[in-house]
Design a protein around this motif. Structure first.
Motif, PDB file in Angstrom:
ATOM      1  N   UNK A 392     -18.688  11.219 -28.723  1.00  0.00           N
ATOM      2  CA  UNK A 392     -18.277  12.626 -28.736  1.00  0.00           C
ATOM      3  C   UNK A 392     -17.767  13.064 -27.370  1.00  0.00           C
ATOM      4  N   UNK A 393     -18.483  12.673 -26.317  1.00  0.00           N
ATOM      5  CA  UNK A 393     -18.105  13.104 -24.970  1.00  0.00           C
ATOM      6  C   UNK A 393     -16.822  12.419 -24.498  1.00  0.00           C
ATOM      7  N   UNK A 394     -16.487  11.290 -25.084  1.00  0.00           N
ATOM      8  CA  UNK A 394     -15.232  10.617 -24.737  1.00  0.00           C
ATOM      9  C   UNK A 394     -14.072  11.066 -25.621  1.00  0.00           C
ATOM     10  N   UNK A 395     -14.368  11.978 -26.541  1.00  0.00           N
ATOM     11  CA  UNK A 395     -13.341  12.524 -27.424  1.00  0.00           C
ATOM     12  C   UNK A 395     -12.792  13.804 -26.795  1.00  0.00           C
ATOM     13  N   UNK A 396     -11.496  13.899 -26.575  1.00  0.00           N
ATOM     14  CA  UNK A 396     -10.905  15.054 -25.893  1.00  0.00           C
ATOM     15  C   UNK A 396     -11.069  16.332 -26.720  1.00  0.00           C
ATOM     16  N   UNK A 397     -10.993  16.221 -28.043  1.00  0.00           N
ATOM     17  CA  UNK A 397     -11.171  17.409 -28.880  1.00  0.00           C
ATOM     18  C   UNK A 397     -12.538  18.046 -28.639  1.00  0.00           C
ATOM     19  N   UNK A 398     -13.571  17.211 -28.630  1.00  0.00           N
ATOM     20  CA  UNK A 398     -14.929  17.709 -28.372  1.00  0.00           C
ATOM     21  C   UNK A 398     -15.004  18.367 -26.999  1.00  0.00           C
ATOM     22  N   UNK A 399     -14.462  17.699 -26.012  1.00  0.00           N
ATOM     23  CA  UNK A 399     -14.502  18.236 -24.644  1.00  0.00           C
ATOM     24  C   UNK A 399     -13.771  19.564 -24.558  1.00  0.00           C
ATOM     25  N   UNK A 400     -12.611  19.647 -25.160  1.00  0.00           N
ATOM     26  CA  UNK A 400     -11.812  20.866 -25.138  1.00  0.00           C
ATOM     27  C   UNK A 400     -12.577  22.038 -25.756  1.00  0.00           C
ATOM     28  N   UNK A 401     -13.209  21.792 -26.903  1.00  0.00           N
ATOM     29  CA  UNK A 401     -13.970  22.850 -27.575  1.00  0.00           C
ATOM     30  C   UNK A 401     -15.201  23.260 -26.773  1.00  0.00           C
ATOM     31  N   UNK A 402     -15.895  22.280 -26.177  1.00  0.00           N
ATOM     32  CA  UNK A 402     -17.078  22.591 -25.375  1.00  0.00           C
ATOM     33  C   UNK A 402     -16.707  23.478 -24.193  1.00  0.00           C
ATOM     34  N   UNK A 403     -15.603  23.177 -23.534  1.00  0.00           N
ATOM     35  CA  UNK A 403     -15.177  23.963 -22.367  1.00  0.00           C
ATOM     36  C   UNK A 403     -14.813  25.386 -22.787  1.00  0.00           C
ATOM     37  N   UNK A 404     -14.086  25.522 -23.911  1.00  0.00           N
ATOM     38  CA  UNK A 404     -13.711  26.866 -24.384  1.00  0.00           C
ATOM     39  C   UNK A 404     -14.947  27.700 -24.697  1.00  0.00           C
ATOM     40  N   UNK A 405     -15.834  27.139 -25.514  1.00  0.00           N
ATOM     41  CA  UNK A 405     -16.982  27.928 -25.961  1.00  0.00           C
ATOM     42  C   UNK A 405     -17.991  28.159 -24.841  1.00  0.00           C
ATOM     43  N   UNK A 406     -18.065  27.288 -23.884  1.00  0.00           N
ATOM     44  CA  UNK A 406     -18.924  27.547 -22.737  1.00  0.00           C
ATOM     45  C   UNK A 406     -18.465  28.801 -22.005  1.00  0.00           C
ATOM     46  N   UNK A 407     -17.158  28.934 -21.820  1.00  0.00           N
ATOM     47  CA  UNK A 407     -16.627  30.118 -21.151  1.00  0.00           C
ATOM     48  C   UNK A 407     -16.843  31.376 -21.988  1.00  0.00           C
ATOM     49  N   UNK A 408     -16.652  31.255 -23.311  1.00  0.00           N
ATOM     50  CA  UNK A 408     -16.865  32.410 -24.194  1.00  0.00           C
ATOM     51  C   UNK A 408     -18.329  32.825 -24.194  1.00  0.00           C
ATOM     52  N   UNK A 409     -19.227  31.832 -24.251  1.00  0.00           N
ATOM     53  CA  UNK A 409     -20.656  32.133 -24.302  1.00  0.00           C
ATOM     54  C   UNK A 409     -21.152  32.803 -23.023  1.00  0.00           C
TER      55      UNK A 409
END
Length: 664
Positions: A392-409
C-alpha cells in the motif's frame, strides 16, 4: 367560622415570616385550607335576556394545587403567595371573588413569575419538615409470615442459580460443557456455590433452569427500561450496524433519554436480524414495531445512524422536530409530516490520528515492515500483513490519498474539537463550520494540488507503466490526479453543506448554556427565544411561563457555570415548578449529537466490546442484555428487590417444578 381559627385571616393579620418555627411547621403540616365557599355570581345572556347562577366549584382545588380559601372572608387565595409573597396582589392580600372570570385568572396566576418564585420557596421550605416514621418503613417490610422451610431452601438455591447466570453472562463465558468430564462452567460454578453455602440441607439440582432464569432476568431488565422510557418526556434512537462473526446482518438499537431522576441515560434495546430484508421499508417496519410501545410519534426527537448503515436510507419523517442539524440519511418513514434530527457516525477523529501518524512516520513505518518481512523470527501471518501494508505504501494512489486527507483532517479536527467542547454555543459552532468550509474552499485550486502531488511524489515514486498510463505524458497523468483532487474537495464541501444545513434551527440550544446565565440575567436572549418559538412551537406552547422560568434560573447563582446534566439533576425535584424549562433542557440533552455518536455513546462502546468478546453460539439477546447493561444490572440489584422479583417471575411460570411460593 371564627376568625381566630381561620388560618388565612391569621396570615393576613400576621405575615408568615413573623411566626415561630414550631407554628410554621404546624401550618405546613396542616396544609392549605380548602373550605367550600358559598359565593356565586349572576351571569346574563345578552341575546335572550335570561340569566343563571355561576356557583363555586370544589373541583378548582383539585385542578390548582396552590388554591386555598377563607371561609370567614368568603374569598380565594394563593397558598404559596399568601405565605411568602411581599407584593400586594389579589391572590396574596385582597382575595379573589370574581368567579365569572376565575378560569382566565387562575391560568394567568399559575404562569406568573411571582407565583413561580413563591412555589419554589414553599417547595424548599417543605423539605425541612420532620418526616415521621422514616425508620419504621423498613421494619414494616420484615417477614410477616413464618417461613416455609422447603420454600426457603428452594429460593436460596435459586438465588445461587441467578448468581451463576449473572456471573457467566457478564463475563461472556460459555455455559455448557463438551464431555462427561467437563460439565460446563455453569454446572461447575453452581455446584461450587451450593457446596460452599451454609445450608443445613444440601440440594442436588439435576437440571438447573438456567435458560428460564436468563429469560426472566432479561424480561425484568427490559420491563424496567420500558418503564423508564415511558416516564421520559422525549427520547432519541441510535441504530448501528453490528454484523456478527457469522456474517449475519443485524443492527443494534440504542435509546437515549432523560430518566425520572434527571439523568441522561442510554439503554440497549437488543440486536435485530435484518439479513432477510435490508430495504428501508423493512428497517422502518422493524423500528416501528419496537418503538411503537414508547409512543414515538409524539416523543421521538432524534435519530442517528452509523455510516455503514446505508441500507437505512428511507423517508421516515415522523417525530416532533424539524430536520436535523447533522442529517445525512433518514432512518425511518411514516405518514407523519414532521421531521426529526438524524446524525450519521462520522468516525473522523480516530481516522485522522491514524492518517497523521502514517504521514509523519512514513519512512520509519516502511523500515519496520521491511524488518518484519526479512526477520527469521516473524511468523507467516505477520509477514503477510507487513507485505500488504508495504505494498500500500509503495502504491502512489494510496500515498496521494493519504497526503490529501491528512491535510483535510488537520483542518476538520479543529472543527471537531469545537463541536465536541462547545455544543451549547451554537453561534460559535456555526462560525467554526463556516471557517472550516472557507479554508477548504480556498485550498481547492491548482497551486495547492501541485503542492499535494509533489509531496506524494517525494514519498512514493509514480510508476506510469504499473498504473496503466503507458503512452500518456506526465501532464496527462497529472491531469487525472487533479480531477480526483477536485472531486474529493467538492465532495467534502458538499458534505459540510448537507450535514450542517439546519444548524440555524438549533440556536435555541444557547438557552441552556450555563456559562452565559449571568449575562442572560441582565439581557435576556430574545432572538434565541424567538428561534425556539419559530421552529418548535409544537413542543412548547406556554412561552410566557417558559420565559419567566428561565429568568428565574438565570438570576440564581447556583445554576451558573455548571454542566447542563448537573443543572437538570438539580431541577429534577422542582420540575413541577420549572415545567417548561425542565422540558427544554430534556430536549437539548436528548437530541443525538456527534458527541453522543462519535466516541461519546457509552452504550455503543459496550455493544462494540460485547461483539468483540462474544465468540460462542450462546450470544442470545438475553445474554447480550445482561452483558451490555452491566451498570443497570448493578443499579437494579442495589436499589430494588432484584432476587425476589426474579424468583417471583420464575415462580409464575407454568412449567416450574419446585415450590417457590410461601404458604400463609
Amino acid at each position: 367560622m371564627n376568625p381566630a381559627t381561620d388560618i388565612v385571616c391569621n396570615l393576613l393579620e400576621r405575615p408568615f415570616y413573623r411566626w415561630k418555627d414550631e407554628d410554621k411547621k404546624k401550618v405546613l403540616l396542616q396544609g392549605r385550607p380548602t373550605a367550600v365557599l358559598s359565593i356565586f355570581a349572576r351571569k346574563e345572556i345578552k341575546k335572550s335576556g335570561k340569566s343563571y347562577n355561576v356557583n363555586f366549584k370544589s373541583a378548582w382545588f383539585t385542578n390548582y394545587k396552590w388554591l386555598c380559601s377563607s371561609q370567614t372572608l368568603q374569598k380565594l387565595y394563593c397558598w404559596p403567595c399568601l405565605l411568602f409573597s411581599n407584593k400586594q396582589s389579589i391572590w396574596s392580600k385582597d382575595g379573589f371573588v370574581d368567579i365569572l372570570n376565575i378560569t382566565r385568572a387562575l391560568h394567568k396566576h399559575t404562569d406568573s413569575a411571582e407565583h413561580l418564585k413563591c412555589e419554589l420557596i414553599l417547595k424548599t421550605f417543605e423539605k425541612n419538615k420532620n418526616i415521621i416514621a422514616d425508620g419504621l418503613k423498613e421494619n414494616a417490610r420484615l417477614y410477616k409470615l413464618q417461613f416455609n422451610e422447603n420454600v426457603r431452601l428452594n429460593r436460596v438455591v435459586l438465588t445461587m442459580v441467578i448468581d451463576a447466570v449473572l456471573y457467566l453472562a457478564k463475563q461472556e463465558l460459555g455455559f455448557c460443557g463438551t464431555d462427561s468430564v467437563n460439565q460446563g462452567n455453569f454446572k461447575e460454578l453452581l455446584e461450587l456455590l451450593v457446596l460452599r453455602s451454609p445450608l443445613e440441607t444440601r440440594m442436588e439440582i439435576q437440571k438447573p433452569p438456567k435458560m428460564e432464569i436468563m429469560g426472566c432476568i432479561s424480561d425484568y431488565m427490559n420491563e424496567y427500561i420500558k418503564k423508564e422510557v415511558n416516564e421520559a418526556l422525549f427520547f432519541s434512537i441510535q441504530v448501528d450496524d453490528t454484523t456478527d462473526i457469522t456474517q449475519t446482518s443485524q443492527c443494534s438499537l440504542i435509546i437515549r433519554f432523560v430518566n425520572s431522576e434527571g439523568l441522561i441515560v442510554e439503554r440497549f434495546l437488543g440486536f435485530h436480524d435484518i439479513s432477510a430484508d435490508r430495504t428501508s421499508e423493512a428497517l422502518y417496519t422493524m423500528l416501528d414495531r419496537i418503538l411503537n410501545q414508547f409512543d414515538y410519534q409524539n416523543k421521538l426527537i432524534g435519530q442517528s445512524y452509523d455510516v455503514s448503515n446505508i441500507f437505512c436510507k428511507s423517508q421516515w419523517n415522523s417525530g416532533i422536530f424539524p430536520s436535523g442539524q447533522q442529517k445525512r440519511c433518514h432512518g425511518l418513514s411514516s405518514t407523519y409530516a414532521r421531521r426529526i434530527p438524524t446524525v450519521v457516525e462520522p468516525g473522523w477523529c480516530s481516522n485522522s490520528k491514524l492518517v497523521y501518524t502514517i504521514v509523519q512516520e512514513w519512512d520509519k513505518l516502511k523500515e519496520v515492515f521491511e524488518f518484519i518481512i526479512t526477520s527469521e523470527d516473524s511468523d507467516q501471518k505477520s509477514i503477510q500483513l507487513a507485505r500488504g501494508f508495504l505494498n500500500d505504501m509503495n502504491d502512489f494512489d494510496f500515498t496521494f490519498l493519504v497526503v490529501i486527507f491528512n491535510d483535510i483532517f488537520i483542518t476538520t479536527d479543529i472543527l471537531y474539537d469545537v463541536l465536541q467542547k462547545n455544543s451549547l454555543d451554537i453561534n460559535l459552532c456555526v462560525y467554526q463550520i463556516k471557517q472550516t468550509r472557507g479554508i477548504l474552499s480556498k485550498k481547492r485550486n491548482d497551486d495547492f494540488f501541485e503542492t499535494i502531488f509533489n509531496k506524494a511524489s517525494r514519498m512514493t515514486e509514480l510508476d506510469i507503466t504499473k498504473r496503466g498510463y503507458t503512452g500518456l505524458s506526465n501532464k496527462d497523468v497529472s491531469t487525472r490526479y487533479k480531477a480526483l483532487f477536485y472531486e474529493i474537495f467538492d465532495h467534502i464541501l458538499m458534505e459540510i453543506d448537507v450535514r450542517f444545513q439546519d444548524c440555524e434551527k438549533l440556536k435555541f440550544v444557547c438557552l441552556a448554556d450555563t456559562s452565559k446565565f449571568e449575562q442572560y440575567s441582565s439581557c435576556f436572549p430574545s432572538d434565541v427565544f424567538e428561534n425556539l418559538e419559530q421552529f418548535y412551537g409544537n413542543i412548547f406552547t406556554k412561552y410566557s411561563r417558559l420565559k419567566n422560568e428561565l429568568c428565574l434560573l438565570y438570576s440564581d447563582e447556583r445554576y451558573r457555570n455548571i454542566p447542563l446534566q448537573e443543572l437538570l439533576k438539580k431541577l429534577n425535584e422542582y420540575k413541577d415548578i420549572f415545567t417548561e424549562a425542565y422540558k427544554l433542557f430534556c430536549v437539548i440533552l436528548t437530541i443525538p449529537s456527534s458527541a453522543s455518536v462519535e466516541g461519546g455513546s457509552s452504550c455503543l462502546k459496550r455493544v462494540k466490546t460485547y461483539l468483540k468478546n462474544t465468540i460462542s453460539q450462546e450470544s442470545l439477546l438475553y445474554l447480550a442484555t445482561i452483558s451490555i447493561e452491566k451498570e443497570l444490572l448493578l443499579e437494579l440489584k442495589k436499589n430494588h428487590p432484584f432476587y425476589e422479583d426474579i424468583i417471583d417471575k420464575f415462580a409464575s411460570l407454568e412449567d416450574r417444578k419446585i415450590d417457590l411460593v410461601y404458604k400463609i
